[in-house]
Scaffold this motif. Structure first.
Motif, PDB file in Angstrom:
ATOM      1  N   HIS A 141      -7.393   2.892  -0.111  1.00  0.00           N
ATOM      2  CA  HIS A 141      -6.135   3.686  -0.415  1.00  0.00           C
ATOM      3  C   HIS A 141      -5.570   3.553  -1.568  1.00  0.00           C
ATOM      4  CE1 HIS A 141      -2.357   5.560   0.711  1.00  0.00           C
ATOM      5  NE2 HIS A 141      -1.657   4.518   0.074  1.00  0.00           N
TER       6      HIS A 141
ATOM      7  N   SER B 178      -7.522   5.731  -4.032  1.00  0.00           N
ATOM      8  CA  SER B 178      -7.244   7.193  -3.765  1.00  0.00           C
ATOM      9  C   SER B 178      -6.146   7.821  -4.399  1.00  0.00           C
ATOM     10  CB  SER B 178      -7.023   7.477  -2.168  1.00  0.00           C
ATOM     11  OG  SER B 178      -5.840   7.255  -1.697  1.00  0.00           O
TER      12      SER B 178
ATOM     13  N   LYS C  31      -4.979  15.464  -1.706  1.00  0.00           N
ATOM     14  CA  LYS C  31      -5.133  14.145  -1.932  1.00  0.00           C
ATOM     15  C   LYS C  31      -5.993  13.381  -0.946  1.00  0.00           C
ATOM     16  CE  LYS C  31      -3.456  11.359  -4.141  1.00  0.00           C
ATOM     17  NZ  LYS C  31      -3.843  10.538  -5.278  1.00  0.00           N
ATOM     18  N   PRO C  32      -6.991  12.470  -1.189  1.00  0.00           N
ATOM     19  CA  PRO C  32      -7.874  11.685  -0.326  1.00  0.00           C
ATOM     20  C   PRO C  32      -7.081  10.794   0.279  1.00  0.00           C
ATOM     21  CG  PRO C  32      -8.618  11.435  -2.563  1.00  0.00           C
ATOM     22  CD  PRO C  32      -7.521  12.603  -2.611  1.00  0.00           C
ATOM     23  N   ASN C  33      -7.246  10.092   1.523  1.00  0.00           N
ATOM     24  CA  ASN C  33      -6.477   9.105   2.117  1.00  0.00           C
ATOM     25  C   ASN C  33      -7.265   7.918   1.527  1.00  0.00           C
ATOM     26  OD1 ASN C  33      -4.707  10.555   3.498  1.00  0.00           O
ATOM     27  ND2 ASN C  33      -5.842  10.816   4.932  1.00  0.00           N
ATOM     28  N   TYR C  34      -8.423   7.849   1.261  1.00  0.00           N
ATOM     29  CA  TYR C  34      -9.107   6.616   0.747  1.00  0.00           C
ATOM     30  C   TYR C  34     -10.457   7.135   0.060  1.00  0.00           C
ATOM     31  CZ  TYR C  34      -7.053   5.008   5.428  1.00  0.00           C
ATOM     32  OH  TYR C  34      -6.157   4.578   6.243  1.00  0.00           O
ATOM     33  N   VAL C  35     -10.714   6.261  -0.753  1.00  0.00           N
ATOM     34  CA  VAL C  35     -11.881   6.347  -1.524  1.00  0.00           C
ATOM     35  C   VAL C  35     -12.590   4.813  -1.670  1.00  0.00           C
ATOM     36  CG1 VAL C  35     -12.872   6.531  -4.053  1.00  0.00           C
ATOM     37  CG2 VAL C  35     -10.767   8.105  -3.306  1.00  0.00           C
TER      38      VAL C  35
ATOM     39  N   TYR D 289      -6.916   9.787  -7.790  1.00  0.00           N
ATOM     40  CA  TYR D 289      -7.876  11.274  -7.630  1.00  0.00           C
ATOM     41  C   TYR D 289      -7.338  12.163  -6.930  1.00  0.00           C
ATOM     42  CZ  TYR D 289     -11.428   7.674  -9.051  1.00  0.00           C
ATOM     43  OH  TYR D 289     -12.230   6.766  -9.569  1.00  0.00           O
TER      44      TYR D 289
END
Length: 334
Positions: A237, A240, A318-322, A243
């Motif tokens: 998280h 993320s 927005k991604p929640n996780y990377v 990014y």
């Protein structure tokens, strides 16, 4: 609800009140680790997303001790509090620092009437003057360990620490201390009480951190698995936050040609490369949807480059996780 004392249950201590109570709950919720607390008077809770975890609400001042003694396995608190209260040869360690909330400073507060004191060097000279008069510079603080180390490292050896559990800002006005060393976020409270910060007078910059007991986690395989999952979700998280996911519709003769054009521009190539898929439009033209992951500080450069390539429209999410290709959390915990 998991049984608190059951074997393999990972116990996580978080603040029960104070400045970090709400931010900790909001942070965990944003990570997808919502804490299910039945009511404010109940001091245990669960995290439905991860079975086998029990959350224990504790005073921030007690969390380090709970980790040290093994009553809890992981804990969230201010880094300054941890450094002040930890045992030198204890079992606790910082697993993740700078969680992105609870930012504050432990700083010296000097009466603003001391117009000749504007730096830590000036304070060192003043402490020497006090000593030559047979007096001691009195400093009120709730963090004697950190303050003492800071003063000694700055060449100030003539002082006495006054520990106080109450409001420190009134100490100089009441006469039981000359200056203070206290937690501040904006400096407003100090200024309203006729105190000022000085150059070089910040003892430590602090944010919330995650600490853990090395023995209690690594000696129980079930706890280690849960701790790995918990910390990896938090790290993904936090990753993320750096990014954005950008999708653009671009007309091209083919996906291969489009990919070559994109890869010529490093700002829009994404983490590894673009994802390109065919768009079936009503105009029967060759449209493709291009999706890239870009650094937040390169977002507008990416938009500009995609426009130059003929992007008809762009969406940004927005991604929640990377997640990384491999997790390094086992090393952190061990």
């Amino acid at each position: 609800m998991v049984t608190l004392g059951a074997e393999g249950v990972l116990k996580i201590a978080i603040p029960s009140d104070g400045a970090l109570y709400e931010p900790t709950l909001l942070f965990l919720d944003a990570c997808g680790l919502r804490v299910n607390q039945e009511n404010r008077r109940r001091y245990t809770a669960s995290i439905p997303f991860l079975e086998g975890i029990s959350v224990i609400f504790q005073r921030s001042a007690d969390i380090t001790d709970k980790i040290e003694e093994g009553s809890a396995d992981l804990g969230i608190l201010g880094h300054d509090r941890y450094l002040e209260l930890r045992k030198e040869d204890g079992l606790s360690k910082v697993v993740m620092n700078n969680l992105g909330f609870g930012a504050c400073s432990l700083a010296l507060g000097i009466p603003d009437s001391w117009i000749d004191v504007s730096s830590i060097a000036d304070l060192a000279d003043l402490a020497t003057e006090f000593h030559n008069k047979g007096e001691s510079l009195r400093i009120a603080t709730k963090s004697p360990r950190l303050v003492e180390g800071f003063l000694l490292s700055n060449g100030i050896s003539h002082f006495s620490l006054v520990q106080s559990s109450g409001t420190l800002e009134v100490a100089p006005a009441m006469g039981f201390a000359d200056i203070i060393a206290d937690i501040t976020s904006s400096g407003t409270t100090m200024r309203e009480n006729h105190l000022k910060t000085i150059q070089g007078g910040t003892v430590i910059e602090s944010e919330a951190c995650l600490i853990g007991n090395r023995s209690s986690i690594t000696e129980d395989s079930q706890k280690l698995v849960l701790a790995n999952r918990f910390t990896e979700i938090i790290q993904a998280h936090m990753n993320s936050e750096e990014y954005f996911l950008v999708t653009a519709n671009i007309q091209s003769k083919g996906a291969d040609e489009l990919s070559r054009d994109i890869l010529k521009r490093s700002v829009v190539e994404g983490l590894v490369g673009p994802t390109i898929s065919k768009v079936y439009s009503r105009d029967s033209l060759d449209w493709y949807a291009v999706t890239i992951v870009v650094d937040r500080n390169k977002l507008m450069d990416s938009v500009r480059n995609l426009r130059e390539m003929g992007a008809a429209s762009m969406t940004v999410t927005k991604p929640n996780y990377v997640f990384e290709s491999e997790s390094d959390n086992s090393g952190r915990l061990i």
